[in-house]
Write a protein that holds these residues in place. Structure first.
Motif, PDB file in Angstrom:
ATOM      1  N   ILE A 197      -0.820  66.360  89.307  1.00 41.31           N
ATOM      2  CA  ILE A 197      -0.079  67.088  88.276  1.00 41.31           C
ATOM      3  C   ILE A 197       1.188  66.317  87.899  1.00 41.31           C
ATOM      4  CG2 ILE A 197       1.326  69.158  87.859  1.00 41.31           C
ATOM      5  CD1 ILE A 197      -0.772  70.719  89.497  1.00 41.31           C
ATOM      6  N   GLN A 198       1.860  65.783  88.908  1.00 37.50           N
ATOM      7  CA  GLN A 198       3.114  65.074  88.659  1.00 37.50           C
ATOM      8  C   GLN A 198       2.905  63.704  88.029  1.00 37.50           C
ATOM      9  OE1 GLN A 198       6.030  66.255  88.799  1.00 37.50           O
ATOM     10  NE2 GLN A 198       6.167  67.846  90.335  1.00 37.50           N
ATOM     11  N   SER A 199       1.854  62.992  88.443  1.00 42.91           N
ATOM     12  CA  SER A 199       1.702  61.591  88.041  1.00 42.91           C
ATOM     13  C   SER A 199       0.470  61.287  87.201  1.00 42.91           C
ATOM     14  CB  SER A 199       1.652  60.710  89.294  1.00 42.91           C
ATOM     15  OG  SER A 199       0.460  60.973  90.033  1.00 42.91           O
ATOM     16  N   GLY A 200      -0.539  62.165  87.264  1.00 39.97           N
ATOM     17  CA  GLY A 200      -1.793  61.887  86.581  1.00 39.97           C
ATOM     18  C   GLY A 200      -2.667  60.916  87.346  1.00 39.97           C
ATOM     19  N   ILE A 201      -2.340  60.690  88.618  1.00 39.72           N
ATOM     20  CA  ILE A 201      -3.059  59.703  89.426  1.00 39.72           C
ATOM     21  C   ILE A 201      -3.638  60.357  90.683  1.00 39.72           C
ATOM     22  CG2 ILE A 201      -2.821  57.586  90.818  1.00 39.72           C
ATOM     23  CD1 ILE A 201      -0.560  56.773  88.883  1.00 39.72           C
ATOM     24  N   ILE A 202      -4.874  60.034  90.988  1.00 43.18           N
ATOM     25  CA  ILE A 202      -5.478  60.399  92.267  1.00 43.18           C
ATOM     26  C   ILE A 202      -6.268  59.189  92.754  1.00 43.18           C
ATOM     27  CG2 ILE A 202      -7.493  61.444  91.143  1.00 43.18           C
ATOM     28  CD1 ILE A 202      -7.599  63.420  93.535  1.00 43.18           C
ATOM     29  N   ASN A 203      -5.978  58.751  93.976  1.00 47.10           N
ATOM     30  CA  ASN A 203      -6.662  57.593  94.545  1.00 47.10           C
ATOM     31  C   ASN A 203      -6.702  57.724  96.065  1.00 47.10           C
ATOM     32  OD1 ASN A 203      -4.081  56.833  95.454  1.00 47.10           O
ATOM     33  ND2 ASN A 203      -3.729  55.523  93.658  1.00 47.10           N
ATOM     34  N   LEU A 204      -7.159  56.671  96.729  1.00 48.46           N
ATOM     35  CA  LEU A 204      -7.282  56.725  98.185  1.00 48.46           C
ATOM     36  C   LEU A 204      -5.936  56.950  98.856  1.00 48.46           C
ATOM     37  CD1 LEU A 204      -8.988  56.443 100.747  1.00 48.46           C
ATOM     38  CD2 LEU A 204      -8.650  53.957 100.612  1.00 48.46           C
ATOM     39  N   ASN A 205      -4.889  56.319  98.349  1.00 49.61           N
ATOM     40  CA  ASN A 205      -3.568  56.479  98.955  1.00 49.61           C
ATOM     41  C   ASN A 205      -3.082  57.924  98.908  1.00 49.61           C
ATOM     42  OD1 ASN A 205      -3.584  53.775  99.422  1.00 49.61           O
ATOM     43  ND2 ASN A 205      -1.780  53.275  98.196  1.00 49.61           N
ATOM     44  N   THR A 206      -3.322  58.611  97.787  1.00 49.15           N
ATOM     45  CA  THR A 206      -2.860  60.001  97.678  1.00 49.15           C
ATOM     46  C   THR A 206      -3.629  60.905  98.633  1.00 49.15           C
ATOM     47  OG1 THR A 206      -4.365  60.548  95.844  1.00 49.15           O
ATOM     48  CG2 THR A 206      -2.217  59.632  95.266  1.00 49.15           C
TER      49      THR A 206
END
Length: 295
Positions: free
Chosen positions: A161-170
């Motif tokens: 929601i905050q960044s628009g990013i979802i990946n392995l690190n998150t």
């Protein structure tokens, strides 16, 4: 029904489980991706308080209907004490869920409607936790499901929601929070072992035994530190995070946990301990991330 009754129904000692993913996810988004919306933080915090409270009420409502709470004190359960009625509890559940849904729709309109899918899945799990032919709360899988749903699901969604990013690190960032939330439920189930056994539940502490459950609790809180070191080594967290974690982490509370018998009468103490550990751990990580952001 007064304010004190509503607070009892909300079970505020468990609300930290809903707030820490919001705080950690938002601050990590700022550190890793340079993005943080203060309004979103406030709205997410409100939504999570409402959702966690409604989930607690759903669990109490169905336990009351089954008679599973009949042997618990009215000091702990508002329905048992007669301070409120089942209809009133249902009304509050609907109201809380509706407000949380409105917040979710607004956030989705500003970001992505993927959020609503996550909300629907989370809502179904919260109902299945207490309802159905075999509620999750009657099985030994509650700790895992709550940890994954709230710890990983909510934290990664907040970051998205905050960044628009979802990946392995998150996802990896969310694992300590998932472990903490699972340990909250383990703490609750340890305290309720006698009552849960009489109600026919097969919770994790009942399956593995009290001593093993206490050992698992110790492993869980120590793993918070181990996983933090791993995240630093993987360069997902900055090394500066280690300083506040080591300085603030309440090591003495681990010894305190082993110093008394776990039961319904000491449940408040046990829940307070795990709440302090989780709050101070996430506070220390947040401080470390903020230092990295500033400098």
């Amino acid at each position: 029904m007064g304010f004190k009754t509503i607070i009892k129904l909300m079970d505020i000692k468990t609300l930290v489980a809903g707030l820490v993913p919001v705080i950690l996810g938002s601050v990590y988004s700022k550190y890793a991706f340079g993005k943080l919306n203060a309004l979103y933080v406030i709205l997410l915090a409100i939504a999570m308080i409402l959702i966690q409270s409604a989930t607690n009420m759903i669990n109490d409502y169905f336990d009351y209907k089954r008679g599973a709470d009949s042997n618990k004190s009215g000091h702990e359960k508002a329905l048992v004490s007669g301070e409120t009625t089942s209809k009133q509890v249902l009304l509050i559940i609907v109201l809380y869920q509706f407000i949380a849904l409105m917040i979710g729709i607004f956030l989705a309109s500003q970001t992505s409607y993927y959020i609503l899918l996550v909300a629907v899945i989370g809502g179904l799990i919260s109902i299945l936790y207490a309802f159905g032919p075999l509620p999750i709360s009657y099985t030994p899988f509650g700790e895992i499901i709550s940890g994954v749903t709230m710890g990983i699901g909510i934290t990664t969604t907040v970051i998205y929601i905050q960044s628009g990013i979802i990946n392995l690190n998150t996802i990896l960032v969310a694992i300590p929070t998932a472990l903490f939330i699972g340990t909250i439920l383990l703490t609750n189930n340890l305290s309720d072992m006698k009552e849960d056994r009489e109600a026919g539940r097969k919770t994790l502490p009942i399956i593995i035994g009290r001593k093993n459950a206490e050992k698992l609790w110790i492993i869980g809180v120590i793993m918070l530190l181990v996983l933090t070191f791993c995240l630093v080594l993987m360069r997902i967290y900055p090394v500066v995070v280690l300083a506040p974690v080591v300085l603030i982490y309440p090591f003495k509370l681990i010894r305190s946990f082993l110093s008394y018998e776990k039961s319904i009468s000491t449940k408040g103490r046990s829940m307070g301990l795990i709440g302090q550990i989780g709050l101070k751990y996430h506070l220390s990580v947040t401080i470390g991330l903020l230092i990295a952001i500033i400098f």
